[in-house]
Design an enzyme around this catalytic site. Structure first.
Site, PDB file in Angstrom:
ATOM      1  N   HIS A 226     -23.631  33.770  21.418  1.00  3.90           N
ATOM      2  CA  HIS A 226     -24.063  32.837  22.473  1.00  3.90           C
ATOM      3  C   HIS A 226     -25.121  31.871  21.932  1.00  3.90           C
ATOM      4  CE1 HIS A 226     -22.696  36.238  25.175  1.00  3.90           C
ATOM      5  NE2 HIS A 226     -22.042  35.213  25.674  1.00  3.90           N
TER       6      HIS A 226
ATOM      7  N   GLY B  50     -16.776  29.524  23.346  1.00  2.00           N
ATOM      8  CA  GLY B  50     -16.465  30.157  22.066  1.00  2.00           C
ATOM      9  C   GLY B  50     -14.959  30.210  21.822  1.00  2.00           C
TER      10      GLY B  50
END
Ligand code: PAF
Length: 283
Positions: free
Chosen positions: A43, A153
C-alpha cells in the site's frame, strides 16, 4: 502537515477546501488510493506512486461488506486503523477517508453496479458477486472523493481490469494507474491476508510465486501453464482454485495464437487463507 481524517462527504469537502484541492484552475490535484486498511509495504508503494501523480493524496480505508461472500473473511478481516493512520502520515498522505458502513450504504439502497460477464470469469467464478461489490464501492468512492487519478495494485489484476472497464463504459473523468506488485525478498506477494498464515503455511505459500516465475520463463501458453502447474503439484498443502493465462484487458483465455502481454494468474488456499497472485508475460 497532519493527515486530515474525514468520515463523510462534508468532511471531505472541508478537507479539500483547506488544502486548496478542486476543479478550478490553479487548484491542486488529488490522487486516491482506495484500500480496505491493514496497510502494508505494498500500500505504501501505491501511496508513493500517487504522490508522483498529483499534488495531494487521499487514502480511503473501508472494509467493504458488499465484496465479501457469505463464507468469506469479512468479520475476521484485519482492522488496524491507528497503525494505518501512522503509515499514511509517514507517506505524506493529506486525507484519510474512513466512512462507516452506515454512511456508505443506506438501509434502503436499491441501485448498484453490475460487473457484467467479465465479473463472472476467473476470480469472479469463485467469488460470485465480488466484482459487483468492488465496482459499486469504487464508484461511490470516486463520486465522494472526486479524485483526478486513482491508483490500484496490479496484484488484483482482474479488479484493475474491471475498474478500467467501468471508467471506460461509464465515462468517468478519472485516470487509472496500475502499480507493480510489491513482494517480500523471497517472492511472496504482499497482502493484508498474509498475516493469517502460520510460519509453515507462509513457507507453503511461496509455491505460488515460484510457480508464476517458472511459468514466466516460458514463451508458449501450454508450456507456461505446464511449468507453473508442475511447481504447484509438487507442493502439498495447496488447494488450487485456478491457474490461468489470460488477456489482461478482458480476462479471456490467452490461447496458443495469442500475441502481446498476457497475465498468468493463480488463486489457491493455503490452510484457511485464500491467496491470489499474478505475473505479466510477453508472448
Ligand atoms: O483492493 C482493495 O483493497 C479493495 O478491493 C478496494 C479496491 C479498496 C475496494 O474495496
Amino acid at each position: 502537515m497532519d493527515v486530515i481524517v474525514a468520515g463523510d462527504r462534508a468532511g471531505l469537502l472541508k478537507a479539500k477546501r483547506t488544502l486548496g484541492i478542486g476543479a478550478a484552475s490553479g487548484e491542486g490535484t488529488l490522487a486516491l488510493v482506495p484500500t480496505m486498511g491493514a496497510l502494508h509495504k505494498g500500500h505504501r508503494s501505491l501511496m508513493r506512486l500517487a504522490r508522483e501523480r498529483a499534488d495531494h493524496v487521499a487514502v480511503s480505508i473501508f472494509v467493504n461488506p458488499l465484496q465479501f461472500g457469505p463464507n468469506e473473511d469479512f468479520s475476521r478481516y484485519p482492522r488496524t486503523f491507528d497503525v494505518d493512520l501512522e503509515a499514511c502520515a509517514d507517506e505524506g498522505v493529506s486525507i484519510v477517508f474512513a466512512p462507516s458502513a452506515e454512511d456508505m450504504y443506506a438501509q434502503d439502497r436499491q441501485v448498484s453496479v453490475s460487473a457484467g460477464k467479465m465479473g463472472t470469469v476467473v476470480e469472479g467464478a469463485f467469488r460470485p458477486g465480488h466484482f459487483d461489490g468492488v465496482l459499486t464501492v469504487v464508484l461511490k468512492l470516486f463520486n465522494l472523493v472526486q479524485p483526478d487519478v486513482a491508483v490500484f495494485g496490479r496484484k488484483d489484476a482482474q479488479q484493475l481490469a474491471m475498474i478500467r472497464r467501468m471508467v471506460t463504459d461509464l465515462n468517468l473523468p478519472i485516470s487509472i494507474v496500475g502499480a507493480p506488485t510489491a513482494r517480500e525478498a523471497d517472492g511472496l506477494a504482499l497482502s493484508s491476508r498474509n498475516r493469517y498464515l502460520s510460519p509453515h503455511e507462509r513457507h507453503t505459500a511461496l509455491a505460488l510465486s515460484r510457480a508464476l516465475f517458472a511459468g514466466a520463463e516460458r514463451r508458449a501458453p501450454k508450456e507456461i501453464l505446464g511449468a507453473a502447474r508442475a511447481v504447484l503439484e509438487g507442493e502439498s498443502g495447496i488447494s488450487l482454485d485456478y491457474l490461468v493465462l489470460v488477456d489482461p484487458a478482458t480476462f479471456t483465455e490467452a490461447g496458443e495464437d495469442y500475441e502481446g502481454e498476457a497475465i498468468l494468474a493463480v488463486a489457491a488456499r493455503v490452510g484457511s487463507t485464500r491467496l491470489i497472485d499474478n505475473v505479466t508475460i510477453s508472448l
